[in-house]
Every structure is written in C-alpha cells, then in structure tokens.
Write an enzyme that holds these catalytic residues in place. Structure first.
Site, PDB file in Angstrom:
ATOM      1  N   HIS A 143      -7.212  -0.929   5.651  1.00 46.61           N
ATOM      2  CA  HIS A 143      -6.221  -0.396   6.061  1.00 46.61           C
ATOM      3  C   HIS A 143      -6.211   1.141   4.796  1.00 46.61           C
ATOM      4  O   HIS A 143      -5.984   2.330   5.594  1.00 46.61           O
ATOM      5  CB  HIS A 143      -5.215  -1.118   6.087  1.00 46.61           C
ATOM      6  CG  HIS A 143      -4.356   0.017   7.268  1.00 46.61           C
ATOM      7  ND1 HIS A 143      -3.641   0.392   8.412  1.00 46.61           N
ATOM      8  CD2 HIS A 143      -2.780  -0.032   6.272  1.00 46.61           C
ATOM      9  CE1 HIS A 143      -3.150   1.164   8.171  1.00 46.61           C
ATOM     10  NE2 HIS A 143      -2.176   0.866   6.959  1.00 46.61           N
ATOM     11  N   ASP A 197       5.840   4.629   4.929  1.00 43.14           N
ATOM     12  CA  ASP A 197       6.539   3.926   5.601  1.00 43.14           C
ATOM     13  C   ASP A 197       6.697   2.403   4.768  1.00 43.14           C
ATOM     14  O   ASP A 197       7.082   1.447   5.940  1.00 43.14           O
ATOM     15  CB  ASP A 197       6.444   3.560   6.999  1.00 43.14           C
ATOM     16  CG  ASP A 197       4.955   2.899   7.864  1.00 43.14           C
ATOM     17  OD1 ASP A 197       4.832   2.762   6.670  1.00 43.14           O
ATOM     18  OD2 ASP A 197       4.877   2.618   8.200  1.00 43.14           O
ATOM     19  N   HIS A 198       6.282   2.021   3.275  1.00 41.54           N
ATOM     20  CA  HIS A 198       6.465   1.195   2.935  1.00 41.54           C
ATOM     21  C   HIS A 198       6.298   1.513   1.716  1.00 41.54           C
ATOM     22  O   HIS A 198       7.114   0.159   0.257  1.00 41.54           O
ATOM     23  CB  HIS A 198       4.355   0.017   2.865  1.00 41.54           C
ATOM     24  CG  HIS A 198       4.386   0.065   3.769  1.00 41.54           C
ATOM     25  ND1 HIS A 198       3.887  -1.481   4.188  1.00 41.54           N
ATOM     26  CD2 HIS A 198       4.212   0.924   5.189  1.00 41.54           C
ATOM     27  CE1 HIS A 198       3.260  -1.279   5.787  1.00 41.54           C
ATOM     28  NE2 HIS A 198       3.511  -0.390   6.381  1.00 41.54           N
ATOM     29  N   ASP A 226      -0.443  -4.321   6.431  1.00 35.99           N
ATOM     30  CA  ASP A 226      -0.389  -3.755   7.662  1.00 35.99           C
ATOM     31  C   ASP A 226      -1.783  -3.981   6.989  1.00 35.99           C
ATOM     32  O   ASP A 226      -2.898  -3.386   7.781  1.00 35.99           O
ATOM     33  CB  ASP A 226      -1.032  -1.912   7.717  1.00 35.99           C
ATOM     34  CG  ASP A 226       0.786  -1.415   7.778  1.00 35.99           C
ATOM     35  OD1 ASP A 226       1.614  -2.238   7.670  1.00 35.99           O
ATOM     36  OD2 ASP A 226       1.120   0.346   7.438  1.00 35.99           O
ATOM     37  N   HIS A 257       1.245   3.952   1.670  1.00 35.10           N
ATOM     38  CA  HIS A 257       2.169   4.524   3.085  1.00 35.10           C
ATOM     39  C   HIS A 257       3.172   4.700   3.248  1.00 35.10           C
ATOM     40  O   HIS A 257       3.750   3.815   2.186  1.00 35.10           O
ATOM     41  CB  HIS A 257       1.334   3.881   4.190  1.00 35.10           C
ATOM     42  CG  HIS A 257       0.237   4.435   4.751  1.00 35.10           C
ATOM     43  ND1 HIS A 257      -0.616   3.540   5.695  1.00 35.10           N
ATOM     44  CD2 HIS A 257      -0.710   5.175   4.642  1.00 35.10           C
ATOM     45  CE1 HIS A 257      -1.684   4.158   5.733  1.00 35.10           C
ATOM     46  NE2 HIS A 257      -1.824   4.752   4.942  1.00 35.10           N
ATOM     47  N   HIS A 310       4.778  -4.670  10.738  1.00 31.10           N
ATOM     48  CA  HIS A 310       5.433  -3.653  11.817  1.00 31.10           C
ATOM     49  C   HIS A 310       5.007  -5.144  12.819  1.00 31.10           C
ATOM     50  O   HIS A 310       4.893  -6.078  13.244  1.00 31.10           O
ATOM     51  CB  HIS A 310       4.540  -3.259  12.417  1.00 31.10           C
ATOM     52  CG  HIS A 310       4.416  -2.034  11.452  1.00 31.10           C
ATOM     53  ND1 HIS A 310       4.493  -0.585  12.148  1.00 31.10           N
ATOM     54  CD2 HIS A 310       3.455  -2.139  10.866  1.00 31.10           C
ATOM     55  CE1 HIS A 310       4.685  -0.185  10.867  1.00 31.10           C
ATOM     56  NE2 HIS A 310       3.771  -0.357  10.198  1.00 31.10           N
ATOM     57  N   HIS A 327       0.905  -1.705   0.195  1.00 30.16           N
ATOM     58  CA  HIS A 327      -0.378   0.362  -0.168  1.00 30.16           C
ATOM     59  C   HIS A 327       0.750   1.286  -0.151  1.00 30.16           C
ATOM     60  O   HIS A 327       1.683   1.213  -0.480  1.00 30.16           O
ATOM     61  CB  HIS A 327      -0.678   0.032   1.639  1.00 30.16           C
ATOM     62  CG  HIS A 327      -0.505   0.091   2.730  1.00 30.16           C
ATOM     63  ND1 HIS A 327       0.070  -0.815   3.039  1.00 30.16           N
ATOM     64  CD2 HIS A 327      -0.648   1.133   3.505  1.00 30.16           C
ATOM     65  CE1 HIS A 327       0.699  -1.319   4.533  1.00 30.16           C
ATOM     66  NE2 HIS A 327       0.200   0.053   4.170  1.00 30.16           N
TER      67      HIS A 327
HETATM   68 ZN    ZN Z   1      -0.120   1.194   6.199  1.00 24.48          ZN
END
Ligand code: ZN
Length: 257
Positions: free
Chosen positions: A115, A61-62, A134, A59, A172, A57
């Site tokens: 998410h 941090d991805h 996530d 975000h 995570h 996805h």
């Molecule tokens: Zn995320």
C-alpha cells in the site's frame, strides 16, 4: 500474560481508530489516529491515559491526529524507521521483527509493504490482535499506491501465517463493497457466500464488520487466496499461474470494479 482491552472508534467517513489498553500496567496506545478529538473523548470516558501513538503508515487519515494527541498527552509516537520523515512527531523508529512493550503487552512489528513502501503492522500475540492499517481489509486489501503486487502478496502471506484466531483490526469499514467484488472472483465459495449474508445483516443494523479473524479471511478473502485453484480460475488464469501474478490481476480487477 497481560490482555489488551480494545476500543474501536469510527471516525471520518469509514476509518476505524483503535485504543489498546493494557490492563495490568494502564499503558494505552492509539493506533492510526486520523483525528484527535474523538480519541481524547474516548480516553476521558474510559479514564485511560494515552502513552503510545502507533502509526502503520504515513497517510493523513492515519497520522492526522498525531501532533495534537502528543501535545495533549505526551504520548510517544512509534512508526517505521523508513518513513520517519513522513510520520509527524515520530519518537521511536522501528523495523521488521522489532518488538516493544505496551505496558506488559508485547508488540511485534511486521513490515508489510505494498500500500505504501513503509507500511508496518503491529501484532500483539498475547491478545491475538493484529493492527494491519491499510494492508489487509475484511474481504479486501489496500490499493497499491507505492509498492508492487508481488510485495503486497508477500505481505499478505505473512498475515496468513498468523494463528487462525488472530483478530484483524483493519483501518476501514470497506467490507460490503469488498464482498460485492469477492463474489465475482469466487462465486461458488460457500464460506464466502455465508459470510456475505452475515455482513449484510451487520451493516443493515449499522454494526461494524471489523474485526474479523485471520482464519475467516484465509477462507473467504480472494486477496489471501491467489494460490488457490478456484481463485485463479475465477480471474481467468490457469492452475499453474504464479500466485503473485494472480494477486496482481485480482487487484487490477478490483481497482476497475
Ligand atoms: Zn493508507
């Protein structure tokens, strides 16, 4: 069938980035590179050449390492067609049910909104490996930033239907906090209580609790168990309560936990 060798790289505070290396062909994917430098270091240490960047996805941090990794290696970036505008450098747009090859290893694309609306997972059945970003966490699930509880419940049910031995490579290390919450929902689930002891021990020794397996999550993760009587009772709902509503109530309680 070709087997993947999987490397887990802890980055930032609690993210896991993964390398998946197809032994037969040498093809190597990185999944959800939050940042580039630790990925490049690990590639060099292993002597692997990056060929694919897989994003679950959009975000940061991805996808934060996408451009730098593409520039350094020429790897092809794979992401959801729906999120093409939000995935930096995307080359190959995929949708639910698509499959593609990482060398000789087949990846199946699963659309799992909740998410985010454009969230996908990559399932490599030949290696029993699920990269779920996530959406599903060990003993937890992602927050509902863009989707509804019903969407997320349907997404989690897709994962629950995969074979028990499927390894759950989530993005995570949230397991200890998730365990504290899970116990408030199902305080008499012995499989959960046993797992919490194992998790504490792993974390005390600074070891990852990830990957887990679909079989273990099915028995212990409250978010995969919204249609189980003890879970419904645990959040104060009757036995005939709709599982999507039960899921939504569990998620609401976790957000406030
Ligand atoms: Zn995320």
């Amino acid at each position: 069938m070709s087997q993947l060798v999987i490397e887990q790289i802890p980055v930032l505070t609690d993210n896991y980035v993964y390398l998946a290396h197809d032994r037969d062909s040498g093809a190597t994917a990185v999944i959800d590179p939050a940042v580039a430098p630790p990925v490049l270091e690990r590639l060099e240490a292993k002597g692997w050449r990056l060929t694919h960047i897989l994003n679950t996805h959009h975000h940061n941090d991805h996808v934060g390492g996408n451009q730098a990794l593409k520039q350094a290696t020429g790897a092809q970036i794979v992401g959801h067609r729906k999120d093409a505008a939000r995935i930096p450098g995307i080359d190959l747009e995929v949708s639910d049910g698509d499959s593609f090859l990482l060398g000789a290893s087949a990846a199946m694309v699963m659309e799992v909104p909740g998410h985010t609306v454009g969230h996908i997972a990559f399932w490599f059945p030949g290696s029993h490996a699920l990269f779920c970003g996530d959406t599903l966490f060990a003993l937890g699930c992602g927050r509902l930033f863009e989707g509804t509880g019903e969407q997320m419940w349907n997404s989690l049910k897709k994962f629950r239907s995969l074979p028990d031995e499927t390894l759950v490579y989530c993005a995570h290390e949230y397991t200890e906090a998730n365990a504290r919450f899970a116990r408030t929902v199902e305080r008499h689930n012995q499989a959960l209580l046993d797992r919490i002891v194992e998790i504490k021990d792993l974390r005390q020794h600074h070891r990852p609790t990830v990957p887990s397996t679909v079989g273990v999550e099915r028995k212990t993760n409250p978010f995969l168990r919204a249609d189980v009587g003890s879970v419904k009772a645990g959040v104060g709902l009757p036995p005939d309560a709709d599982p999507a509503l039960v899921f939504t109530e569990i998620r609401r309680r976790k957000d406030a936990f």
